[in-house]
Design a protein around this motif. Structure first.
Motif, short mmCIF file in Angstrom:
data_model
loop_
_atom_site.label_atom_id
_atom_site.label_comp_id
_atom_site.label_asym_id
_atom_site.label_seq_id
_atom_site.Cartn_x
_atom_site.Cartn_y
_atom_site.Cartn_z
N PHE A 132 4.77 -13.79 3.91
CA PHE A 132 5.56 -12.76 3.22
C PHE A 132 5.29 -12.78 1.72
O PHE A 132 5.11 -11.74 1.08
CB PHE A 132 7.04 -12.97 3.51
N GLU A 133 5.24 -13.99 1.17
CA GLU A 133 5.04 -14.11 -0.28
C GLU A 133 3.67 -13.58 -0.71
O GLU A 133 3.52 -13.01 -1.79
CB GLU A 133 5.24 -15.57 -0.71
N VAL A 143 4.03 -9.90 -1.05
CA VAL A 143 4.73 -9.55 -2.29
C VAL A 143 3.75 -9.59 -3.46
O VAL A 143 3.66 -8.64 -4.25
CB VAL A 143 5.91 -10.51 -2.57
N ARG A 144 3.00 -10.70 -3.54
CA ARG A 144 2.06 -10.84 -4.67
C ARG A 144 1.00 -9.75 -4.64
O ARG A 144 0.59 -9.23 -5.68
CB ARG A 144 1.39 -12.21 -4.62
N GLN A 180 3.11 -6.18 -5.42
CA GLN A 180 4.19 -6.04 -6.40
C GLN A 180 3.87 -5.09 -7.57
O GLN A 180 4.71 -4.27 -7.93
CB GLN A 180 4.63 -7.41 -6.92
N ASP A 181 2.68 -5.18 -8.13
CA ASP A 181 2.38 -4.33 -9.29
C ASP A 181 2.26 -2.86 -8.89
O ASP A 181 2.75 -1.98 -9.59
CB ASP A 181 1.09 -4.81 -9.97
N ALA A 212 12.13 -2.71 -6.89
CA ALA A 212 10.99 -3.38 -6.26
C ALA A 212 11.48 -4.58 -5.44
O ALA A 212 11.04 -4.81 -4.31
CB ALA A 212 9.98 -3.82 -7.31
N GLN A 213 12.40 -5.32 -6.02
CA GLN A 213 12.98 -6.46 -5.30
C GLN A 213 13.69 -6.00 -4.03
O GLN A 213 13.52 -6.59 -2.96
CB GLN A 213 13.95 -7.21 -6.21
N PHE A 241 11.21 -5.20 -1.29
CA PHE A 241 10.64 -6.35 -0.59
C PHE A 241 11.68 -7.09 0.26
O PHE A 241 11.33 -7.69 1.27
CB PHE A 241 9.97 -7.29 -1.59
#
Ligand SMILES: [Zn+2]
Lengths: 146, 182
Positions: free
Chosen positions: B19-20, B23-24, B27-28, B48-49, B52
């Motif tokens: 999952f992380e 996100v990475r 995210q941008d 954005a948070q 996710f």
């Protein structure tokens, strides 16, 4: 001029290169002979370019990941509290069950743990030849340790 | 199996790192789409948070015959729309940009890059979200009409007309703000 209105609506799609060859050829043919639509076209193109080139933001690699981890941990704590409160509601309905189980097991525990102790102690007492009063007998049965 | 599917598989097998990684990776892109839609810095990060977190909780229900990014972009669009609706402002909010740009009355004056950027953001904030979303997916994210039609669950013709309308709005707003012929 009616043709211009029709072309104008298609310019956006033309600009996005989302047109089939036939339509594109038609638009290009019109643009070649119509300064008005050509002007509209170049304005739209500049506008699109401006939007495409807007400054992009970047976040530190783990910035959101950390925020999300914290948020998930918070959620879990909240869910924990919620389910404890929720258990109260169930417990009210189910109160007789655990209470009965506890009473039965406590009685059983007392009974079994007292059995050998009281037996032998009473026997010892009796064999010691002293008179067993009700008081001392009760003390022995209830396990009072002198 | 593509990269996203591997991350998803990892996550569904209990490894949060999958999952992380998602996100990475996104995210941008997500942040810039949201910023273009709502025009606010801090709130964009919050949204954005939120996006996710929805992914985190919803990933097990994600039907994997569609692309992960399509599903993600749909969540982005819905969350941004929900934010604006909650504010009673589905058109967009320009108040945050109010002081960041001085309105030019004379279009012949040339604008600096920064001024032009601020003016564009202000004009963008005035474009109704129901048209703007398609344009943002096209011009900020570089998606095709067919991808946008899948995200917004509409026909390609609808995508075309949304983008056309958004650009007309944007052009008019730029003119009104004094950006001249852009
Ligand atoms: Zn024309």
């Amino acid at each position: 001029m009616r043709e211009c209105a029709d072309i104008e609506r298609r310019l956006s799609r033309y600009l996005d290169k989302e047109m089939n060859d036939a339509d594109r050829a038609m638009v290009e043919a019109h643009l070649a002979g119509c300064p008005l639509c050509k002007k509209e076209m170049s304005e739209l193109a500049r506008l699109k370019g401006l939007v495409m080139e807007t400054e992009r933001k970047t976040l530190p690699r783990d910035y959101l990941v950390c925020r999300i981890r914290e948020s998930i941990a918070d959620e879990r704590r909240a869910i924990g509290r919620l389910s404890l409160a929720g258990m109260g509601i169930f417990a009210r309905r189910l109160i007789p069950v655990p209470v009965a189980v506890i009473i039965v097991s406590v009685v059983f525990m007392i009974f079994t743990s007292m059995q050998p102790v009281t037996k032998s102690s009473l026997e010892d007492y009796i064999f010691s030849g002293r008179a067993a009063t009700t008081e001392t007998a009760l003390e022995l049965i209830l396990g009072s340790q002198n | 199996m593509n990269e996203d599917s591997l991350y998803i598989e990892e996550f569904l097998n209990g490894d949060e790192k999958g999952f992380e990684m998602l996100v990475r990776k996104y995210q941008d892109r997500i942040l810039n789409i949201i910023y273009s839609l709502i025009g606010k810095d801090r709130e964009s990060e919050d949204i954005a948070q939120e996006v996710f977190l929805k992914v985190y909780h919803g990933l097990r229900y994600f039907r994997r015959h569609s692309r992960f990014s399509t599903w993600l972009y749909r969540i982005v669009a819905n969350t941004a729309y929900g934010f604006l609706r909650k504010r009673g402002n589905v058109v967009g909010d320009e108040s945050a940009l109010e002081n960041s740009v001085t309105t030019r009355k004379d279009p012949r004056e040339s604008l600096s890059m920064k001024e032009r950027e601020a003016m564009l953001q202000k004009a963008l904030a005035r474009v109704p979200i129901k048209f703007k979303t398609a344009m943002v997916f096209k011009d900020i994210e570089g998606l095709s009409y067919i991808e946008i039609s899948r995200i917004l669950r509409c026909s390609i013709g609808t995508v075309e007309s949304k983008i056309y309308r958004a650009r007309q709005f944007l052009k008019d707003e730029m003119l009104e703000l004094g950006g001249g012929s852009v």
